[in-house]
Write a protein that holds these residues in place. Structure first.
Motif, PDB file in Angstrom:
ATOM      1  N   VAL A 213      54.096 -28.681 -12.728  1.00 51.38           N
ATOM      2  CA  VAL A 213      54.090 -29.457 -11.485  1.00 51.38           C
ATOM      3  C   VAL A 213      54.502 -28.531 -10.356  1.00 51.38           C
ATOM      4  O   VAL A 213      55.537 -27.851 -10.429  1.00 51.38           O
ATOM      5  CB  VAL A 213      55.046 -30.661 -11.581  1.00 51.38           C
ATOM      6  CG1 VAL A 213      55.080 -31.427 -10.262  1.00 51.38           C
ATOM      7  CG2 VAL A 213      54.619 -31.597 -12.710  1.00 51.38           C
ATOM      8  N   LEU A 214      53.681 -28.480  -9.312  1.00 59.24           N
ATOM      9  CA  LEU A 214      53.921 -27.537  -8.226  1.00 59.24           C
ATOM     10  C   LEU A 214      54.956 -28.045  -7.239  1.00 59.24           C
ATOM     11  O   LEU A 214      55.046 -29.252  -6.960  1.00 59.24           O
ATOM     12  CB  LEU A 214      52.608 -27.244  -7.486  1.00 59.24           C
ATOM     13  CG  LEU A 214      51.473 -26.667  -8.335  1.00 59.24           C
ATOM     14  CD1 LEU A 214      50.249 -26.409  -7.466  1.00 59.24           C
ATOM     15  CD2 LEU A 214      51.915 -25.381  -9.042  1.00 59.24           C
ATOM     16  N   ASP A 215      55.731 -27.125  -6.719  1.00 59.23           N
ATOM     17  CA  ASP A 215      56.727 -27.446  -5.688  1.00 59.23           C
ATOM     18  C   ASP A 215      56.001 -27.484  -4.354  1.00 59.23           C
ATOM     19  O   ASP A 215      55.767 -26.459  -3.719  1.00 59.23           O
ATOM     20  CB  ASP A 215      57.813 -26.361  -5.680  1.00 59.23           C
ATOM     21  CG  ASP A 215      58.936 -26.668  -4.691  1.00 59.23           C
ATOM     22  OD1 ASP A 215      58.866 -27.730  -4.035  1.00 59.23           O
ATOM     23  OD2 ASP A 215      59.865 -25.856  -4.576  1.00 59.23           O
ATOM     24  N   SER A 216      55.618 -28.666  -3.918  1.00 57.57           N
ATOM     25  CA  SER A 216      54.863 -28.802  -2.674  1.00 57.57           C
ATOM     26  C   SER A 216      55.278 -30.082  -1.956  1.00 57.57           C
ATOM     27  O   SER A 216      55.741 -31.039  -2.581  1.00 57.57           O
ATOM     28  CB  SER A 216      53.357 -28.834  -2.965  1.00 57.57           C
ATOM     29  OG  SER A 216      53.045 -29.878  -3.855  1.00 57.57           O
ATOM     30  N   PRO A 217      55.145 -30.122  -0.629  1.00 58.04           N
ATOM     31  CA  PRO A 217      55.571 -31.302   0.132  1.00 58.04           C
ATOM     32  C   PRO A 217      54.710 -32.518  -0.171  1.00 58.04           C
ATOM     33  O   PRO A 217      53.539 -32.399  -0.546  1.00 58.04           O
ATOM     34  CB  PRO A 217      55.411 -30.857   1.589  1.00 58.04           C
ATOM     35  CG  PRO A 217      54.379 -29.771   1.542  1.00 58.04           C
ATOM     36  CD  PRO A 217      54.596 -29.066   0.247  1.00 58.04           C
ATOM     37  N   VAL A 218      55.314 -33.708  -0.028  1.00 58.30           N
ATOM     38  CA  VAL A 218      54.606 -34.977  -0.188  1.00 58.30           C
ATOM     39  C   VAL A 218      54.831 -35.788   1.078  1.00 58.30           C
ATOM     40  O   VAL A 218      55.970 -36.024   1.474  1.00 58.30           O
ATOM     41  CB  VAL A 218      55.126 -35.773  -1.403  1.00 58.30           C
ATOM     42  CG1 VAL A 218      54.411 -37.121  -1.511  1.00 58.30           C
ATOM     43  CG2 VAL A 218      54.938 -34.971  -2.694  1.00 58.30           C
ATOM     44  N   VAL A 219      53.757 -36.195   1.725  1.00 59.27           N
ATOM     45  CA  VAL A 219      53.886 -36.986   2.949  1.00 59.27           C
ATOM     46  C   VAL A 219      53.799 -38.467   2.611  1.00 59.27           C
ATOM     47  O   VAL A 219      53.257 -38.862   1.580  1.00 59.27           O
ATOM     48  CB  VAL A 219      52.792 -36.616   3.981  1.00 59.27           C
ATOM     49  CG1 VAL A 219      52.924 -35.165   4.396  1.00 59.27           C
ATOM     50  CG2 VAL A 219      51.397 -36.885   3.424  1.00 59.27           C
ATOM     51  N   MET A 220      54.343 -39.311   3.499  1.00 62.57           N
ATOM     52  CA  MET A 220      54.402 -40.751   3.255  1.00 62.57           C
ATOM     53  C   MET A 220      53.030 -41.347   2.968  1.00 62.57           C
ATOM     54  O   MET A 220      52.892 -42.228   2.115  1.00 62.57           O
ATOM     55  CB  MET A 220      55.030 -41.449   4.459  1.00 62.57           C
ATOM     56  CG  MET A 220      55.281 -42.939   4.250  1.00 62.57           C
ATOM     57  SD  MET A 220      56.509 -43.284   2.958  1.00 62.57           S
ATOM     58  CE  MET A 220      58.006 -42.786   3.783  1.00 62.57           C
TER      59      MET A 220
END
Length: 283
Positions: A213-220
């Motif tokens: 699982v990649l460490d990446s931002p998640v937006v609403m």
């Protein structure tokens, strides 16, 4: 003698009447006692059962299965309402809720700004992430690890664009995600890029593969939440139930059931870093 017997009978009858009156009052109290609001009413949950592992039809049955299905059932149980699922096209979910033909949507639906204009949403309960799928002999942890390698994704998706933007990766665009998985297994590709939940399913079905699982931002706008009618009084109730599911481990158990131990462990580790997910664990 007669007068004494009559008097005694009258006293007995009066006492009996008093007892019956008291019993009648008790029965009246039970009858008039109001249950919790909406308790006992059917809870109609709109879904699009074509999105495993969140919702799908169990093979060989007419029963629904998936993460969202079990979350909805838990919510219904806590609200004291029997859940009835209504399966439809994804495009029909919002109009169905607006027209009050369903009480809520629990179907991988995101609280976009456009949808929030016509519906109310719970706080997010799931935060979709990206994951790499590759053979067990490899150990990729990021897109940077794929430089000089060949990776693929389903044609026309944002995952293809992301692989291209990373640079230094030979990108293959295939017709479907199962074809990407097949090419990874057959060593025509070093890795595939997918939604992390979908990746978890592929790894469960193919033990020779693993995921990261990649460490990446998640937006609403990408999160999953429960949709309710606009200004619904049940929003806070649903929020409390979702928070309880996180605190008592019920949500974790559901994720492990459908994603597997390793995928859930990686997902929860990344989720813990997201500011928008912290409400689930806040006191």
């Amino acid at each position: 003698m007669w007068n004494k017997m009559t008097k005694k009978a009258v006293l007995v009858l009066m006492a009996l009447a008093a007892v019956l009156a008291m019993a009648g009052c008790g029965g009246g109290d039970k009858k008039d006692a109001k249950p919790a609001a909406d308790s006992g009413k059917k809870l109609t949950v709109a879904i699009n059962a074509t999105f495993p592992p969140f919702e799908s039809v169990k093979a060989g049955t007419k029963d629904y299965t998936g993460i969202d299905i079990e979350i909805a059932q838990y919510i219904g149980k806590k609200m004291g309402r029997q859940v009835e699922f209504s399966d439809m096209k994804f495009a029909s979910l919002v109009p169905t809720l607006q027209s009050k033909r369903a009480d809520m949507i629990v179907s991988g639906i995101s609280p976009t700004k456009e949808r929030q204009q016509v519906l109310s949403f719970s706080k997010p309960y799931y935060f979709p992430m990206k994951a790499l799928v590759f053979r067990k002999e490899d150990n990729f942890k990021s897109l940077a690890d794929l430089k000089g390698k060949k990776a693929g994704a389903s044609m026309g998706t944002t995952y293809c664009e992301e692989l291209k933007k990373a640079g230094g990766i030979q990108v293959a665009e295939l017709d479907s995600t199962p074809l990407v998985v097949q090419d990874v297994k057959n060593k025509r590709l070093d890795a595939g890029l997918f939604d992390s939940a979908q990746a978890a399913v592929f790894v469960k079905e193919n033990p020779e593969l693993k995921l990261a699982v990649l460490d990446s931002p998640v937006v609403m706008d990408d999160t999953f939440a429960v949709a309710l009618p606009k200004d619904s009084k049940d929003v806070e109730t649903v929020n409390k139930i979702l928070k309880e599911m996180k605190a008592n481990g019920e949500l974790h158990k559901i994720l492990v059931k459908y994603l597997g131990e390793e995928a859930t462990k990686q997902y929860e580790a990344q989720e813990a870093k997201l500011d928008i997910a912290k409400w689930l664990t806040a006191k």
